[in-house]
Design an enzyme around this catalytic site. Structure first.
Site, PDB file in Angstrom:
ATOM      1  N   ASP A 275      47.877  40.228  35.985  1.00 14.57           N
ATOM      2  CA  ASP A 275      47.116  39.090  36.496  1.00 14.57           C
ATOM      3  C   ASP A 275      48.068  38.009  36.995  1.00 14.57           C
ATOM      4  O   ASP A 275      48.429  37.105  36.256  1.00 14.57           O
ATOM      5  CB  ASP A 275      46.237  38.567  35.344  1.00 14.57           C
ATOM      6  CG  ASP A 275      45.176  37.615  35.820  1.00 14.57           C
ATOM      7  OD1 ASP A 275      45.020  37.448  37.037  1.00 14.57           O
ATOM      8  OD2 ASP A 275      44.499  37.036  34.957  1.00 14.57           O
TER       9      ASP A 275
ATOM     10  N   HIS B 175      39.123  23.754  31.907  1.00 15.99           N
ATOM     11  CA  HIS B 175      38.747  24.146  30.542  1.00 15.99           C
ATOM     12  C   HIS B 175      38.769  22.863  29.710  1.00 15.99           C
ATOM     13  O   HIS B 175      39.621  21.991  29.947  1.00 15.99           O
ATOM     14  CB  HIS B 175      39.755  25.073  29.882  1.00 15.99           C
ATOM     15  CG  HIS B 175      39.987  26.392  30.551  1.00 15.99           C
ATOM     16  ND1 HIS B 175      40.780  26.537  31.642  1.00 15.99           N
ATOM     17  CD2 HIS B 175      39.537  27.633  30.246  1.00 15.99           C
ATOM     18  CE1 HIS B 175      40.816  27.827  31.995  1.00 15.99           C
ATOM     19  NE2 HIS B 175      40.062  28.508  31.162  1.00 15.99           N
TER      20      HIS B 175
ATOM     21  N   GLU C 115      32.564  35.686  33.848  1.00 17.30           N
ATOM     22  CA  GLU C 115      33.669  36.145  34.719  1.00 17.30           C
ATOM     23  C   GLU C 115      34.226  37.466  34.195  1.00 17.30           C
ATOM     24  O   GLU C 115      34.869  37.503  33.146  1.00 17.30           O
ATOM     25  CB  GLU C 115      34.764  35.064  34.735  1.00 17.30           C
ATOM     26  CG  GLU C 115      35.926  35.409  35.648  1.00 17.30           C
ATOM     27  CD  GLU C 115      36.930  34.261  35.752  1.00 17.30           C
ATOM     28  OE1 GLU C 115      36.500  33.079  35.771  1.00 17.30           O
ATOM     29  OE2 GLU C 115      38.131  34.546  35.815  1.00 17.30           O
TER      30      GLU C 115
ATOM     31  N   ASP D 131      47.568  35.859  39.519  1.00 17.62           N
ATOM     32  CA  ASP D 131      46.902  34.629  39.976  1.00 17.62           C
ATOM     33  C   ASP D 131      47.592  34.000  41.188  1.00 17.62           C
ATOM     34  O   ASP D 131      47.934  32.811  41.183  1.00 17.62           O
ATOM     35  CB  ASP D 131      46.838  33.594  38.838  1.00 17.62           C
ATOM     36  CG  ASP D 131      45.751  33.929  37.828  1.00 17.62           C
ATOM     37  OD1 ASP D 131      44.770  34.594  38.187  1.00 17.62           O
ATOM     38  OD2 ASP D 131      45.895  33.503  36.660  1.00 17.62           O
TER      39      ASP D 131
ATOM     40  N   GLU E 103      36.479  37.200  40.171  1.00 18.12           N
ATOM     41  CA  GLU E 103      37.880  36.919  40.517  1.00 18.12           C
ATOM     42  C   GLU E 103      38.519  38.209  41.029  1.00 18.12           C
ATOM     43  O   GLU E 103      38.705  39.156  40.259  1.00 18.12           O
ATOM     44  CB  GLU E 103      38.613  36.386  39.279  1.00 18.12           C
ATOM     45  CG  GLU E 103      40.064  36.082  39.561  1.00 18.12           C
ATOM     46  CD  GLU E 103      40.721  35.260  38.464  1.00 18.12           C
ATOM     47  OE1 GLU E 103      40.042  34.390  37.877  1.00 18.12           O
ATOM     48  OE2 GLU E 103      41.904  35.497  38.205  1.00 18.12           O
TER      49      GLU E 103
ATOM     50  N   ASP F 178      36.385  33.042  41.897  1.00 19.28           N
ATOM     51  CA  ASP F 178      37.726  32.522  41.602  1.00 19.28           C
ATOM     52  C   ASP F 178      38.657  33.160  42.618  1.00 19.28           C
ATOM     53  O   ASP F 178      39.177  34.264  42.402  1.00 19.28           O
ATOM     54  CB  ASP F 178      38.143  32.871  40.164  1.00 19.28           C
ATOM     55  CG  ASP F 178      37.831  31.740  39.195  1.00 19.28           C
ATOM     56  OD1 ASP F 178      37.187  30.761  39.613  1.00 19.28           O
ATOM     57  OD2 ASP F 178      38.238  31.835  38.024  1.00 19.28           O
TER      58      ASP F 178
ATOM     59  N   ASP G  75      41.706  29.727  41.329  1.00 18.46           N
ATOM     60  CA  ASP G  75      42.301  30.042  40.024  1.00 18.46           C
ATOM     61  C   ASP G  75      43.648  30.705  40.320  1.00 18.46           C
ATOM     62  O   ASP G  75      43.822  31.906  40.151  1.00 18.46           O
ATOM     63  CB  ASP G  75      41.360  30.975  39.239  1.00 18.46           C
ATOM     64  CG  ASP G  75      41.866  31.221  37.829  1.00 18.46           C
ATOM     65  OD1 ASP G  75      42.964  30.743  37.509  1.00 18.46           O
ATOM     66  OD2 ASP G  75      41.162  31.895  37.056  1.00 18.46           O
TER      67      ASP G  75
HETATM   68  C1  XUL Z   1      41.812  34.245  33.204  1.00 16.59           C
HETATM   69  C2  XUL Z   1      40.957  33.484  34.096  1.00 16.59           C
HETATM   70  C3  XUL Z   1      40.460  32.198  33.550  1.00 16.59           C
HETATM   71  C4  XUL Z   1      39.033  31.914  33.860  1.00 16.59           C
HETATM   72  C5  XUL Z   1      38.483  30.696  33.172  1.00 16.59           C
HETATM   73  O1  XUL Z   1      42.250  35.450  33.707  1.00 16.59           O
HETATM   74  O2  XUL Z   1      40.710  33.851  35.212  1.00 16.59           O
HETATM   75  O3  XUL Z   1      41.271  31.185  34.004  1.00 16.59           O
HETATM   76  O4  XUL Z   1      38.831  31.763  35.227  1.00 16.59           O
HETATM   77  O5  XUL Z   1      38.658  30.740  31.803  1.00 16.59           O
HETATM   78 CO    CO Z   2      39.429  33.023  36.713  1.00 15.27          CO
END
Ligand code: XUL
Ligand code: CO
Length: 463
Positions: free
Chosen positions: A333, A127, A258, A335, A294, A322, A365
């Site tokens: 979330d 970002h 996304e 991740d 994602e 992602d 991600d």
């Molecule tokens: C948030 C997410 C972000 C996007 C990019 O949930 O996945 O990191 O991938 O802004």
């Molecule tokens: Co993402």
């Protein structure tokens, strides 16, 4: 989240000699860790080696690396601190003084490129506000970004690591608390537009292959204060202007949206793949955008892991992935790094079926758990995920080459290949004709088994 929340830049920080040592030419950030090797016969506890990922190995006529196109994300891996709503940072990186200074931003970037190179990934993502501090004005912010982008280009050229995609953080700053492109205040909409204009210019300059929009706060918390049609119309205008500006400056990367159903908003407009596809088609934007899927978001929407990947691919809209996972027993979330071979097999099956992801890729991600505090955990997590995807790819190759599952799925739909079924497929029939067909041929009595367990057992054969 707070890990990359912008604050004003602070150049007085970052003078401690402990950190300055990392500014010396040739300084090493990950001492004692070399380029990660391939060791096919490694034992269970050897997790700092690849056991399956062989970038040049040929799979379905192409090198493995072309199918996988791995990327490391800057925000989690170099801005993540392990802080959560209940606890302070746990991930202390020896080069990071915690300041928002340009000097610290440069150190993080150098650490990043050393990491990408030692890991052997061809791509990275970021970002705008992960890599450079926000200033007091837009002009100052853009100047900070330019300075860091120059260093990033130098490091890209030196290492050969390329930019899979860039994105703008339109959700962390307080000004975006009610959204960016869907904000009720036009002044904030304009600010977001100015930020994305710069983001697209930077993406072009850095050779980004894609540009992502994640609508972090494009949604609502209560319908009582929200005009959903105004917000969606404005969001569509925002996307239209971004596509126009992309063409105007000659940026050739793919624009990607996304989807995510919730978090941080209660309801996010980009709920899931089909919602975004419907939105893009409704506003005539489906030729300008594809999707970045994602799976952790997919499961938050109540779907199976691979659902959005399969749906967007079916409509020719799967642009990039992602590649992470959630924890279904938690339900937010998280991740996490994708370590489940069945999931990676299903993803790679779709990727192979659609002929690859390029110019998209598999972007991690993902963040190490806040309890995974060693520097080597940064490597182990990515290596494990890369090997999981390499194994998924090899499984998917066998599934496609043998073609057993595909043949049986084709047979399941074979009634549409001739007679009345063919007429349905070709749009050459009507309710009247179909009624006559039933009156002539009788009601269907021979209903075929769906054989779910048979299909599940076939998948297990390959995993
Ligand atoms: C948030 C997410 C972000 C996007 C990019 O949930 O996945 O990191 O991938 O802004
Ligand atoms: Co993402």
């Amino acid at each position: 989240m707070s890990s990359f929340a912008p604050t004003s830049s602070d150049d007085s920080a970052g003078n401690d000699s402990k950190y300055r040592a990392f500014d010396a030419p040739g300084a090493e950030f990950f001492e004692g860790i070399g380029k990660i090797p391939l060791k096919k016969d490694a034992g269970a506890d050897e997790t700092m080696v690849f056991k399956t990922y062989e970038p040049e190995k040929e799979v379905m006529g192409r090198p493995m690396k072309d199918w996988l196109r791995f990327s490391v994300c800057f925000w989690h891996t170099f801005r993540g601190t392990g802080a959560d709503p209940f606890g302070f940072p746990t991930l202390v990186r020896p080069w990071d003084d915690g300041s928002n200074s340009i000097a610290n931003a440069k150190r993080r970037l150098r650490a990043g490129f050393e990491f990408f190179t030692k890991l052997g990934v061809p791509y990275w993502t970021f970002h705008d506000r992960d890599i450079a501090p926000e200033g007091a004005t837009l002009a100052e912010t853009n100047k900070n970004l330019d300075e860091i982008v120059d260093l990033a280009i130098e490091l890209q050229n030196k290492t050969g690591v390329k930019l899979l995609w860039a994105t703008c953080n339109l959700f962390a700053h307080q000004r975006y608390m009610n959204g960016a492109g869907s904000n009720p205040d036009a002044h904030i909409f304009a600010m977001a537009a100015a930020q994305v204009k710069k983001g697209l210019e930077v993406a072009k300059k850095m050779g980004a292959q894609n540009f992502v929009f994640w609508g972090g706060r494009e949604g609502y918390h209560t319908i009582l204060n929200t005009n959903v049609l105004t917000e969606l119309n404005n969001l569509a205008s925002f996307f239209r202007m971004a596509a126009e500006y992309k063409k105007k400056i000659g940026f050739t990367g793919t624009l990607l949206i996304e989807p995510k159903p919730k978090e941080p908003s209660k309801h996010q407009y980009d709920y899931d793949a089909m919602t975004v596809i419907g939105f893009l088609k409704h506003y005539g934007l489906d030729k300008d955008y594809k999707l970045n899927i994602e799976p952790n978001h997919t499961t938050l929407a109540g779907h199976g892991y691979e659902h959005d990947i399969v749906m967007s691919s079916a409509f020719g809209m799967l642009g990039s992935i992602d590649s992470n996972t959630g924890s279904p027993d938690l339900g937010w979330d998280t991740d996490q790094f994708p370590m489940d071979i069945k999931n990676t097999t299903m993803v790679m099956k779709t990727v192979l079926e659609q002929g690859g992801l390029s110019p998209g890729g598999l972007n991690f991600d993902c963040k190490v758990r806040r309890e995974s505090t060693e520097l080597r955990d940064m490597f182990i997590s990515h290596i494990g995920a890369m090997d999981s995807f390499a194994r998924g790819l090899l499984n998917a190759e066998r599934i496609l080459k043998e073609g057993v599952i595909a043949k049986q799925v084709k047979e399941r739909y074979s009634s549409y290949e001739s007679g009345i079924g063919k007429k349905i497929t070709d749009g050459q029939t009507s309710f009247e004709e179909l009624e006559k067909y039933i009156l002539d041929n009788g009601s269907p009595t021979n209903v075929a088994s769906g054989r779910q367990e048979h299909y599940e057992s076939m998948l297990n054969h390959y995993v």
